[in-house]
Design an enzyme around this catalytic site. Structure first.
Site, mmCIF file in Angstrom:
data_model
loop_
_atom_site.group_PDB
_atom_site.id
_atom_site.type_symbol
_atom_site.label_atom_id
_atom_site.label_comp_id
_atom_site.label_asym_id
_atom_site.label_seq_id
_atom_site.Cartn_x
_atom_site.Cartn_y
_atom_site.Cartn_z
ATOM 1 N N CYS A 99 -13.122 -6.770 4.367
ATOM 2 C CA CYS A 99 -12.372 -6.580 5.604
ATOM 3 C C CYS A 99 -13.283 -6.722 6.821
ATOM 4 O O CYS A 99 -14.329 -6.069 6.897
ATOM 5 C CB CYS A 99 -11.699 -5.216 5.611
ATOM 6 N N GLY A 233 -1.777 -13.274 -0.742
ATOM 7 C CA GLY A 233 -1.571 -12.259 0.273
ATOM 8 C C GLY A 233 -0.290 -12.447 1.051
ATOM 9 O O GLY A 233 0.807 -12.127 0.594
#
Length: 332
Positions: A99, A233
């Site tokens: 991230c 995703g």
């Protein structure tokens, strides 16, 4: 050695996505695929230790196989968070090393840890020692000025020597300065061949590929090239029926025919009723269902009715039924 449930399921997984893959989203996705691996949103180790654990970690038994993703860089904290999360019955505990958000960087975890593989090794070793639940890592191919061809093999070697045998690799660099988290999902170029080479160089590791993959056709192509798994995703969130309804048949070899989007919507109604009876609100669930009919007749009517009515005070299952009726009339 027989594969555990999460490893089998990792042949196709839905990525952990902040503000999206909560327990309602995962229940919804599970109705479409009985076999794909589902992930929680990332939760930080300090939050697990000190926060509202049931809100952060609670899930429905129907969600299995399901993995929790932890964020952190302190081995002791991660070990404690792993012990706590394992007690909830997750099938896998994943460490976020990908991230790129400012909040994550300021906490010295996420993608910035690509620069500290020895620290990641210490973290996962502590996590593995804390629980029998499988510990995995989701990473990038590198950050900033790093050369992925050099960095990624070293990262996989050092971290795997600490005991991790499963990695999901987002096939993009993360630029920690100058790009937003959203831009980091699109702008850095994808390098699928590098990830494929990692599978050749580390045949003993279970490697999944992530980044820019939007269809089952693409997933099948990566699997045919030797990858052990594929993680999807945003496409799994925005067009869930396209990605998940045929996943069990095409990716996992299940012979039974897939459900229809209409069936999935109907199967959500008892779950919605239970959530409302417990004091929840309709739009907490239906916000994840807006893309169910994407690309199908009546999709615009479905999305409009849910968007306009589900947030209203007292809104209940009848709103979903109304939207479903509108789809049926349009498709007739």
């Amino acid at each position: 050695m027989p594969l555990n449930a999460a490893t089998k399921a990792a042949r196709l997984s839905v990525a952990p996505m902040m503000d999206w893959t909560d327990r309602h989203c995962r229940y919804f996705h599970r109705l479409m695929s009985a076999h794909a691996l589902l992930y929680t949103e990332m939760v930080t180790a300090p939050a697990v230790i000190h926060g509202e654990r049931e809100r952060l970690l609670g899930f429905n038994a129907e969600e299995h196989p399901v993995a929790v993703q932890l964020g952190g860089s302190d081995p002791a904290q991660l070990a404690e968070a792993t012990r706590i999360a394992a007690g909830y019955g997750y099938d896998e505990i994943n460490l976020n090393v990908g991230c790129p958000s400012d909040r994550v960087q300021s906490g010295s975890f996420g993608a910035v840890l690509m620069e500290q593989p020895a620290l990641v090794a210490d973290c996962v070793a502590a996590m593995i020692a804390a629980s029998a639940v499988q510990v995995t890592v989701k990473c990038r191919i590198g950050v900033d000025e790093q050369v992925p061809e050099n960095v990624l093999p070293d990262f996989l070697r050092i971290v795997s020597e600490a005991g991790v045998t499963r990695f999901t690799i987002h096939a993009r660099k993360a630029w920690l300065q100058g790009l937003s988290p959203k831009e980091n999902r699109d702008i850095p170029p994808l390098d699928y061949p590098l990830v494929h080479r990692m599978k050749e160089d580390f045949p003993h590791l279970h490697l999944s590929i992530n980044g820019g993959i939007t269809t089952l056709d693409e997933a099948e192509q990566h699997l045919a090239k030797g990858m052990d798994g594929v993680m999807i995703g945003r496409a799994a969130y925005h067009t869930p029926a396209d990605v998940l309804l045929e996943a069990d048949h095409r990716i996992f070899g299940v012979k039974t025919p897939p459900k229809t989007a209409h069936q999935v919507a109907e199967e959500m109604l008892p779950y919605i009723e239970a959530h409302l009876a417990a004091g929840g609100r309709l739009n907490q669930i239906t916000r994840h269902m807006l893309g169910l009919f994407a690309g199908r007749p009546g999709a615009r009517h479905w999305k409009r009715i849910l968007s306009e009515q589900a947030h209203r005070e007292g809104a209940g299952p009848e709103v979903v039924q109304r939207a479903l009726d509108a789809v049926s009339q349009f498709a007739a």
